[in-house]
Design an enzyme around this catalytic site. Sequence first.
Site, short mmCIF file in Angstrom:
data_model
loop_
_atom_site.label_atom_id
_atom_site.label_comp_id
_atom_site.label_asym_id
_atom_site.label_seq_id
_atom_site.Cartn_x
_atom_site.Cartn_y
_atom_site.Cartn_z
N SER A 60 -14.75 6.97 45.01
CA SER A 60 -14.94 5.52 44.88
C SER A 60 -14.52 4.76 46.14
O SER A 60 -14.92 3.61 46.33
CB SER A 60 -14.16 4.97 43.68
OG SER A 60 -12.76 5.09 43.89
N LYS A 101 -7.92 1.05 45.34
CA LYS A 101 -9.05 0.15 45.57
C LYS A 101 -8.71 -0.81 46.71
O LYS A 101 -7.57 -0.92 47.14
CB LYS A 101 -9.38 -0.66 44.30
CG LYS A 101 -9.65 0.17 43.05
CD LYS A 101 -10.92 0.99 43.16
CE LYS A 101 -11.11 1.84 41.90
NZ LYS A 101 -12.27 2.77 42.05
#
Length: 257
Positions: A60, A101
Amino acid sequence: MSGRSMTRTVPGSGGSGTAPSGRTGQVLSNVAVALGLVLFLGGFAWGAVVYRPYTVPTTSMAPTIDAGERVLAERVDGGEVRRGDVVVFRDATWSNAPMVKRVVAVGGDTVSCCEDGKLTVNGKEIDEPYLPDDPMARSAVFPEVTVPQGRLFLLGDERSGSVDSTAHLTDAASGTVARAAVQARVDAVVWPMDGMLAEPAGFETLGPLSTPGPLPSVLAAVVGGAVLVLAGAAYGPLARRAAASRTRSAPGGAGAR
């Protein structure tokens, strides 16, 4: 005649004592080893206090961080986090495990995607050179969100397959995460040794960026300490070898008669 020997030792010619230059070298060698140990062990201790290692299990955050890569993240308070930072956080509504993230908006910001294929924060398009080259991997279309105070809006760099704030837009907090959920800020990828993360310069138009942590100084202390220890430890054997070589090459060096 008495049986007493008349042979005298010329000062500095190799008597039973150590020459002054040899004593100085030995002192410097000991100092180098001691200082090297302080730097080497101190560097490791410093790094252990400041940084935490994490393994990123998914793609990701590719290509910034690929699946299986090991990162070092500086322990920080959530209040220190700024736009563009890659952070490690834990939020019970997302997952029971730490997640990695990128912060793209902070409390009070408005964020949306994508006009002209770019993320927009507070009406400004953000240049993000760290995103994948594939346009499909860069896409994560979502309507404008106003980030509540004290919270963060986070996206993965591989946005088409990242479970991030865009996957939680229907939550009560519109996909945002509390600053208090942040555990650390990623400074570098250390396995493989990709080095420090690139500065997210595209966010500079919105405010100051975070200052990288002390990882370069930590590494310099560890490497410098190791060099000093090895250099200091090598002095004794090298000095003895040099002295033996001088003795063999000197006239009558085979031994005193």
